[in-house]
Scaffold this motif. Structure first.
Motif, PDB file in Angstrom:
ATOM      1  N   THR A  11     -12.752  33.753 -10.545  1.00  0.00           N
ATOM      2  CA  THR A  11     -13.623  34.921 -10.456  1.00  0.00           C
ATOM      3  C   THR A  11     -14.042  35.092  -9.006  1.00  0.00           C
ATOM      4  N   PHE A  12     -13.636  36.224  -8.426  1.00  0.00           N
ATOM      5  CA  PHE A  12     -13.963  36.555  -7.044  1.00  0.00           C
ATOM      6  C   PHE A  12     -15.111  37.548  -7.025  1.00  0.00           C
ATOM      7  N   GLN A  13     -15.932  37.495  -5.970  1.00  0.00           N
ATOM      8  CA  GLN A  13     -17.068  38.395  -5.844  1.00  0.00           C
ATOM      9  C   GLN A  13     -17.068  39.049  -4.473  1.00  0.00           C
ATOM     10  N   ALA A  14     -17.327  40.348  -4.461  1.00  0.00           N
ATOM     11  CA  ALA A  14     -17.462  41.102  -3.216  1.00  0.00           C
ATOM     12  C   ALA A  14     -18.903  41.010  -2.729  1.00  0.00           C
ATOM     13  N   GLY A  15     -19.138  41.426  -1.505  1.00  0.00           N
ATOM     14  CA  GLY A  15     -20.487  41.416  -0.953  1.00  0.00           C
ATOM     15  C   GLY A  15     -21.460  42.251  -1.758  1.00  0.00           C
ATOM     16  N   ARG A  18     -19.889  42.986  -7.041  1.00  0.00           N
ATOM     17  CA  ARG A  18     -18.849  43.235  -8.053  1.00  0.00           C
ATOM     18  C   ARG A  18     -17.959  42.006  -8.177  1.00  0.00           C
ATOM     19  N   GLU A  19     -17.460  41.767  -9.370  1.00  0.00           N
ATOM     20  CA  GLU A  19     -16.616  40.600  -9.615  1.00  0.00           C
ATOM     21  C   GLU A  19     -15.286  40.999 -10.237  1.00  0.00           C
ATOM     22  N   TRP A  20     -14.243  40.260  -9.872  1.00  0.00           N
ATOM     23  CA  TRP A  20     -12.911  40.409 -10.440  1.00  0.00           C
ATOM     24  C   TRP A  20     -12.431  39.023 -10.822  1.00  0.00           C
ATOM     25  N   SER A  21     -11.844  38.881 -12.003  1.00  0.00           N
ATOM     26  CA  SER A  21     -11.284  37.609 -12.429  1.00  0.00           C
ATOM     27  C   SER A  21      -9.779  37.774 -12.520  1.00  0.00           C
ATOM     28  N   LEU A  22      -9.054  36.958 -11.743  1.00  0.00           N
ATOM     29  CA  LEU A  22      -7.604  37.055 -11.735  1.00  0.00           C
ATOM     30  C   LEU A  22      -6.983  35.733 -11.311  1.00  0.00           C
ATOM     31  N   PRO A  23      -5.734  35.493 -11.704  1.00  0.00           N
ATOM     32  CA  PRO A  23      -5.065  34.255 -11.307  1.00  0.00           C
ATOM     33  C   PRO A  23      -4.831  34.245  -9.799  1.00  0.00           C
ATOM     34  N   PRO A  53      -9.185  49.324   6.216  1.00  0.00           N
ATOM     35  CA  PRO A  53     -10.452  48.618   6.037  1.00  0.00           C
ATOM     36  C   PRO A  53     -10.376  47.746   4.781  1.00  0.00           C
ATOM     37  N   PHE A  54     -11.158  46.692   4.744  1.00  0.00           N
ATOM     38  CA  PHE A  54     -11.153  45.824   3.574  1.00  0.00           C
ATOM     39  C   PHE A  54     -12.510  45.155   3.393  1.00  0.00           C
ATOM     40  N   CYS A  55     -12.689  44.596   2.206  1.00  0.00           N
ATOM     41  CA  CYS A  55     -13.849  43.777   1.882  1.00  0.00           C
ATOM     42  C   CYS A  55     -13.301  42.409   1.482  1.00  0.00           C
ATOM     43  N   THR A  56     -13.937  41.352   1.947  1.00  0.00           N
ATOM     44  CA  THR A  56     -13.486  40.011   1.583  1.00  0.00           C
ATOM     45  C   THR A  56     -14.074  39.620   0.234  1.00  0.00           C
ATOM     46  N   LEU A  57     -13.208  39.189  -0.667  1.00  0.00           N
ATOM     47  CA  LEU A  57     -13.634  38.682  -1.970  1.00  0.00           C
ATOM     48  C   LEU A  57     -13.564  37.163  -1.927  1.00  0.00           C
ATOM     49  N   ARG A  58     -14.671  36.511  -2.250  1.00  0.00           N
ATOM     50  CA  ARG A  58     -14.717  35.047  -2.257  1.00  0.00           C
ATOM     51  C   ARG A  58     -14.982  34.566  -3.677  1.00  0.00           C
ATOM     52  N   PRO A  59     -14.463  33.384  -4.017  1.00  0.00           N
ATOM     53  CA  PRO A  59     -14.753  32.834  -5.348  1.00  0.00           C
ATOM     54  C   PRO A  59     -16.266  32.724  -5.562  1.00  0.00           C
ATOM     55  N   VAL A  60     -16.723  33.065  -6.753  1.00  0.00           N
ATOM     56  CA  VAL A  60     -18.140  32.980  -7.096  1.00  0.00           C
ATOM     57  C   VAL A  60     -18.631  31.563  -6.826  1.00  0.00           C
ATOM     58  N   GLY A  61     -19.776  31.449  -6.181  1.00  0.00           N
ATOM     59  CA  GLY A  61     -20.359  30.142  -5.888  1.00  0.00           C
ATOM     60  C   GLY A  61     -19.898  29.534  -4.578  1.00  0.00           C
ATOM     61  N   THR A  62     -18.961  30.180  -3.892  1.00  0.00           N
ATOM     62  CA  THR A  62     -18.472  29.667  -2.616  1.00  0.00           C
ATOM     63  C   THR A  62     -19.381  30.145  -1.497  1.00  0.00           C
ATOM     64  N   ALA A  63     -19.746  29.252  -0.622  1.00  0.00           N
ATOM     65  CA  ALA A  63     -20.595  29.627   0.508  1.00  0.00           C
ATOM     66  C   ALA A  63     -19.808  30.489   1.485  1.00  0.00           C
TER      67      ALA A  63
END
Length: 77
Positions: A11-15, A18-23, A53-63
């Motif tokens: 599960t990735f989260q944007a700033g 919003r969240e996306w869950s994908l392999p 332009p882009f937004c970085t998606l990081r795994p939920v809970g990642t600093a």
């Protein structure tokens, strides 16, 4: 030789929250679609020269990758 193992869902989260869950086996992803009305003015949007332009998606809970720098003191006391 065995085929590579399938990536587990992450599960990735944007700033914006919003969240996306994908392999994925990636540490973070670049979200380039910018499909939401607030994307053009979002503080998390990165606008590099010569590409989309882009937004970085990081795994939920990642600093944030620079979070460790917040505790550094650059001045000699």
């Amino acid at each position: 030789m065995a085929p590579p193992a399938a990536a587990a869902p992450v599960t990735f989260q944007a700033g914006c929250g919003r969240e996306w869950s994908l392999p994925s086996q990636e540490p973070d992803l670049a979200y380039t679609e910018q499909a939401f009305p607030e994307c053009p003015g979002c503080l998390h949007r990165v606008e590099p020269e010569g590409t989309l332009p882009f937004c970085t998606l990081r795994p939920v809970g990642t600093a944030h990758p620079f979070a460790a720098l917040s505790g550094l003191s650059w001045l000699d006391e």
